[in-house]
Motif scaffolding. Structure first.
Motif, PDB file in Angstrom:
ATOM      1  N   ASP A  38       0.820  -1.210   0.000  1.00 25.62           N
ATOM      2  CA  ASP A  38       0.000   0.000   0.000  1.00 25.62           C
ATOM      3  C   ASP A  38       0.853   1.259   0.000  1.00 25.62           C
ATOM      4  O   ASP A  38       1.961   1.282   0.539  1.00 25.62           O
ATOM      5  CB  ASP A  38      -0.907   0.035   1.226  1.00 25.62           C
ATOM      6  CG  ASP A  38      -2.014  -1.006   1.170  1.00 25.62           C
ATOM      7  OD1 ASP A  38      -2.276  -1.556   0.077  1.00 25.62           O
ATOM      8  OD2 ASP A  38      -2.615  -1.272   2.222  1.00 25.62           O
ATOM      9  N   THR A 118     -10.156   2.510   5.849  1.00 23.56           N
ATOM     10  CA  THR A 118     -10.008   3.040   4.494  1.00 23.56           C
ATOM     11  C   THR A 118     -11.351   3.585   4.021  1.00 23.56           C
ATOM     12  O   THR A 118     -12.355   2.870   4.022  1.00 23.56           O
ATOM     13  CB  THR A 118      -9.522   1.940   3.531  1.00 23.56           C
ATOM     14  OG1 THR A 118      -8.274   1.442   4.010  1.00 23.56           O
ATOM     15  CG2 THR A 118      -9.358   2.483   2.119  1.00 23.56           C
ATOM     16  N   GLU A 122      -7.557   3.018  -4.389  1.00 20.93           N
ATOM     17  CA  GLU A 122      -7.486   2.468  -5.744  1.00 20.93           C
ATOM     18  C   GLU A 122      -6.528   1.284  -5.729  1.00 20.93           C
ATOM     19  O   GLU A 122      -5.535   1.304  -4.997  1.00 20.93           O
ATOM     20  CB  GLU A 122      -6.920   3.505  -6.721  1.00 20.93           C
ATOM     21  CG  GLU A 122      -7.677   4.789  -6.810  1.00 20.93           C
ATOM     22  CD  GLU A 122      -6.921   5.855  -7.604  1.00 20.93           C
ATOM     23  OE1 GLU A 122      -7.598   6.798  -8.041  1.00 20.93           O
ATOM     24  OE2 GLU A 122      -5.677   5.761  -7.767  1.00 20.93           O
ATOM     25  N   LYS A 123      -6.823   0.282  -6.535  1.00 17.18           N
ATOM     26  CA  LYS A 123      -5.905  -0.848  -6.651  1.00 17.18           C
ATOM     27  C   LYS A 123      -4.688  -0.426  -7.456  1.00 17.18           C
ATOM     28  O   LYS A 123      -4.797   0.318  -8.429  1.00 17.18           O
ATOM     29  CB  LYS A 123      -6.592  -2.034  -7.309  1.00 17.18           C
ATOM     30  CG  LYS A 123      -7.636  -2.666  -6.419  1.00 17.18           C
ATOM     31  CD  LYS A 123      -8.191  -3.926  -7.021  1.00 17.18           C
ATOM     32  CE  LYS A 123      -9.200  -4.501  -6.042  1.00 17.18           C
ATOM     33  NZ  LYS A 123      -9.665  -5.803  -6.437  1.00 17.18           N
ATOM     34  N   LEU A 124      -3.540  -0.936  -7.046  1.00 19.00           N
ATOM     35  CA  LEU A 124      -2.296  -0.671  -7.763  1.00 19.00           C
ATOM     36  C   LEU A 124      -1.930  -1.879  -8.625  1.00 19.00           C
ATOM     37  O   LEU A 124      -2.188  -3.023  -8.238  1.00 19.00           O
ATOM     38  CB  LEU A 124      -1.149  -0.411  -6.778  1.00 19.00           C
ATOM     39  CG  LEU A 124      -1.207   0.889  -5.992  1.00 19.00           C
ATOM     40  CD1 LEU A 124      -0.124   0.915  -4.923  1.00 19.00           C
ATOM     41  CD2 LEU A 124      -1.037   2.076  -6.944  1.00 19.00           C
ATOM     42  N   GLY A 127      -0.463  -5.352  -7.260  1.00 17.95           N
ATOM     43  CA  GLY A 127      -0.932  -5.574  -5.890  1.00 17.95           C
ATOM     44  C   GLY A 127      -0.810  -4.334  -5.029  1.00 17.95           C
ATOM     45  O   GLY A 127      -0.117  -3.383  -5.356  1.00 17.95           O
ATOM     46  N   ARG A 129      -2.591  -1.134  -2.642  1.00 14.35           N
ATOM     47  CA  ARG A 129      -3.572  -0.071  -2.880  1.00 14.35           C
ATOM     48  C   ARG A 129      -2.905   1.294  -2.786  1.00 14.35           C
ATOM     49  O   ARG A 129      -1.918   1.472  -2.096  1.00 14.35           O
ATOM     50  CB  ARG A 129      -4.678  -0.117  -1.813  1.00 14.35           C
ATOM     51  CG  ARG A 129      -5.440  -1.401  -1.742  1.00 14.35           C
ATOM     52  CD  ARG A 129      -6.353  -1.443  -0.546  1.00 14.35           C
ATOM     53  NE  ARG A 129      -5.568  -1.420   0.696  1.00 14.35           N
ATOM     54  CZ  ARG A 129      -6.067  -1.288   1.910  1.00 14.35           C
ATOM     55  NH1 ARG A 129      -7.371  -1.147   2.093  1.00 14.35           N
ATOM     56  NH2 ARG A 129      -5.293  -1.287   2.979  1.00 14.35           N
ATOM     57  N   ARG A 130      -3.499   2.218  -3.464  1.00 11.60           N
ATOM     58  CA  ARG A 130      -3.166   3.638  -3.316  1.00 11.60           C
ATOM     59  C   ARG A 130      -4.245   4.189  -2.384  1.00 11.60           C
ATOM     60  O   ARG A 130      -5.417   4.254  -2.765  1.00 11.60           O
ATOM     61  CB  ARG A 130      -3.200   4.297  -4.683  1.00 11.60           C
ATOM     62  CG  ARG A 130      -2.773   5.706  -4.730  1.00 11.60           C
ATOM     63  CD  ARG A 130      -2.698   6.123  -6.211  1.00 11.60           C
ATOM     64  NE  ARG A 130      -2.805   7.528  -6.355  1.00 11.60           N
ATOM     65  CZ  ARG A 130      -1.790   8.370  -6.248  1.00 11.60           C
ATOM     66  NH1 ARG A 130      -0.588   7.903  -6.015  1.00 11.60           N
ATOM     67  NH2 ARG A 130      -1.965   9.653  -6.374  1.00 11.60           N
TER      68      ARG A 130
END
Length: 181
Positions: A38, A118, A122-124, A127, A129-130
């Motif tokens: 993350d 959270t 957003e998914k990165l 793998g 998250r942002r």
């Protein structure tokens, strides 16, 4: 309701034992991928901190994320360009806080970590998250921060109750300086 998440990201925190036990440093660093993949973005805490301030609330200081073990008060929690900066006091009237101060002074505990929910992410690719918006609940003193470099960075001891504790703090500072140089 979503379960409370934790990030062991502590941060290059400074420990000042001169006026009681004051702990300060970064509990979260922006734009750095943690071991879970993350990345927290600048501004992720803003709305949460504004809501807390408007309600007269505060971020809790816990020991190892245990809600049954508050150990102090965060007097300052703010975002700056680098991350989430915290500064607070361990309460000497609390036995666990006295233990935490001794462990910090000895270097046995060096990390800060956040407990949050959270709100937006957003998914990165690859793998992780942002993390765009987080609801901050607590910042804990922890043994294992998620970012290896995010640790207590400075110890300053003045007018300590025990000469032994001062000697330990000075020895740690000398050792850290030797490792840096």
């Amino acid at each position: 309701m979503a379960e409370l998440e934790r990030k062991f990201l502590g941060g290059q925190a400074g420990l000042n034992l001169a006026d009681g036990t004051v702990v300060s440093g970064y509990a979260s660093l922006f734009d750095e991928r943690d071991r879970g993949g993350d990345v927290v973005v600048a501004g992720a805490y803003r709305a949460s901190l504004e809501r807390l301030a408007a309600a007269g609330g505060r971020v809790r200081m816990l020991w190892q994320h245990d809600p049954a073990q508050p150990i102090g008060i965060w007097d300052e929690v703010r975002e700056d360009p680098r991350g989430l900066w915290v500064k607070g006091r361990l309460l000497s009237e609390v036995a666990r806080a006295r233990e935490a101060a001794a462990l910090l002074a000895a270097g046995a505990v060096e990390g800060l970590s956040i407990g949050y929910r959270t709100k937006r992410a957003e998914k990165l690719a690859g793998g992780g998250r942002r993390l765009l918006e987080l609801e901050l609940w607590e910042v804990s003193l922890v043994t294992f921060p998620m970012l290896p470099a995010a640790r207590v960075a400075a110890l300053a001891a003045k007018e300590l109750a025990g000469a032994e504790l001062k000697a330990v703090a000075e020895a740690l500072e000398e050792a850290r300086a030797a490792l840096r140089g």
